[in-house]
Design an enzyme around this catalytic site. Structure first.
Site, short mmCIF file in Angstrom:
data_model
loop_
_atom_site.label_atom_id
_atom_site.label_comp_id
_atom_site.label_asym_id
_atom_site.label_seq_id
_atom_site.Cartn_x
_atom_site.Cartn_y
_atom_site.Cartn_z
N VAL A 135 0.96 -1.24 -0.06
CA VAL A 135 0.01 0.20 0.07
C VAL A 135 0.99 1.25 0.00
CG1 VAL A 135 -1.61 1.37 1.34
CG2 VAL A 135 -2.03 -1.10 1.01
N LYS A 171 3.61 -0.61 -11.78
CA LYS A 171 2.23 0.21 -11.69
C LYS A 171 2.19 0.85 -10.19
CE LYS A 171 -0.61 -3.30 -12.53
NZ LYS A 171 -2.07 -3.85 -12.86
#
Length: 414
Positions: A135, A171
């Protein structure tokens, strides 16, 4: 139409001029060359290990770096990190983020951007250090891609899912309006440093969370990796993938290396996802919607495992997996105490989940289904009736008698 090629400063990039019926026109053709390193580096914070200092070095001038660090990681390793950096003459400022899934939003990205701006991060030669789980590295990566239209950063993933998945690709992303990773960019870090020692302080659930993504790689492309999980899965969790006397050190390092290698083999030829048929999308056809609907109950890898279980049953119903192979797949999931179902997995949610995935894959399902263990095929014709039948099969097999006979009354995490 006749094009005239002009000179270019960059290899592979070209400027062409041509004429149309109404006048002059130009075509710009440019290639973006990308290379980055993923390095397994044990004992990263050992003062005698120069790897991190070298990564942060500014050459002859003293290094000055912004470090974005997860709050939990700071509580565990903050003093050790500070001592290491001081010993290597690195001036630093910490930006501490409580990086959990609910904080994976643009507001947190702006917090990081504020810290970058206040610190005065230059455009090229002072990479921001991101230290935390997937995260956090996703958030920092997005902030770095936006600040000054792309500044470099270095990742130190401290969770297993970060080491083998989120921290090694291109990404970045955050969630938006209850959609998983709806906003994001492609901006790989210049370097990822993987220290398996950080896993020693990772709780069992988050270790299993990462093992789910390793299981993904195993099921679609690496039967030997599956065998390792099948044979050592429980001890890998118990011993936090650490070496030691009587431990799983050899198996743990092999599992880690095969998982990283397998993931990078799939990512490298298709880093910008021009091709939307991706083996690494196994377990990601339904899971983004499942994860967001169940938030905060399910971790990412847990939602992926539910998707893999459903996809494996779909494959079995289509004759791609034998009964024995399906049994092995579900048994490994239970061995790792990973869920195969959740109450949010209703037929309506799964219908909506697949419909959203079809949009993401440009009008096609492109759904990877395992063909045996260690191989996969792509399908585009999964029906709602098949999905409902697979859900029913999973519900019926949720706590299979064969598992209880082998392992007794244990909590299987489902």
């Amino acid at each position: 139409m006749t094009m005239t090629k002009q000179s270019s400063l960059s290899p592979g990039s070209r400027l062409y001029d041509y004429t149309t019926q109404d006048g002059a026109a130009w075509r710009v053709s440019a290639l973006k060359e990308v290379s980055y390193d993923v390095v397994v580096q044990p004992r990263l914070l050992d003062p005698a290990n120069p790897a991190l200092a070298d990564a942060l070095s500014s050459g002859t001038t003293p290094a000055r770096r912004l470090i974005v660090i997860d709050a939990t990681v700071r509580s565990l390793y903050g003093e050790q990190l500070a001592a290491y950096l001081a010993g290597h003459d690195v001036e630093f400022h910490l930006c501490v983020i409580d990086a959990h899934e609910s904080a994976k939003v643009m507001e947190t990205v702006f917090e990081v951007v504020d810290a970058m701006d206040a610190f005065g991060v230059p455009r090229r030669h002072a990479p921001v250090l991101a230290m935390g789980g997937g995260v956090l590295t996703d958030i920092v990566g997005l902030a770095a891609s936006l600040y000054r239209r792309a500044t470099p950063y270095v990742r130190i993933p401290t969770t297993l899912i970060g080491m083998i998945d989120a921290g090694i690709g291109a990404k970045t992303g955050v969630n938006f309006r209850e959609h998983k990773n709806r906003l994001g960019t492609y901006h790989p870090s210049s370097l990822t440093l993987i220290d398996p020692g950080f896993l020693a302080t990772l709780d069992a659930r988050h270790l299993r969370n990462g093992l789910a993504e390793i299981l993904k790689v195993a099921l679609v492309k690496d039967a030997e990796l599956f065998d390792l999980l099948e044979g050592h899965g429980a001890s890998l969790v118990e011993q936090r993938m650490q070496p030691g006397e009587g431990g799983t050190g050899g198996a743990a390092l092999t599992v880690l290396r095969r998982a990283v290698q397998g993931m990078l083999e799939e990512l490298q030829p298709n880093l910008w996802e021009h091709q939307l048929r991706r083996l690494v999308d196994f377990g990601h056809s339904f899971s983004p919607s499942v994860e967001m609907a169940a938030l905060p109950e399910l971790l990412h890898g847990e939602a992926v495992c539910i998707d893999m279980a459903l996809s494996s049953v779909l494959a079995h119903h289509r004759g791609l997996l034998t009964e024995a192979e399906l049994g092995r797949v579900l048994d490994v999931m239970r061995l790792l105490h990973l869920p195969v179902l959740h109450p949010v997995c209703t037929p309506d949610l799964m219908r909506a989940a697949l419909a959203d995935t079809v949009k993401h894959r440009d009008g096609w399902q492109h759904m990877p289904l395992p063909r045996g263990i260690g191989d996969a095929v792509f399908v585009n014709d999964v029906t709602q009736r098949e999905i409902e039948a697979a859900l029913l099969t999973l519900a019926e097999r949720d706590r299979v008698p064969r598992w209880r006979a082998l392992h007794g009354a244990v909590d299987m995490g489902v």
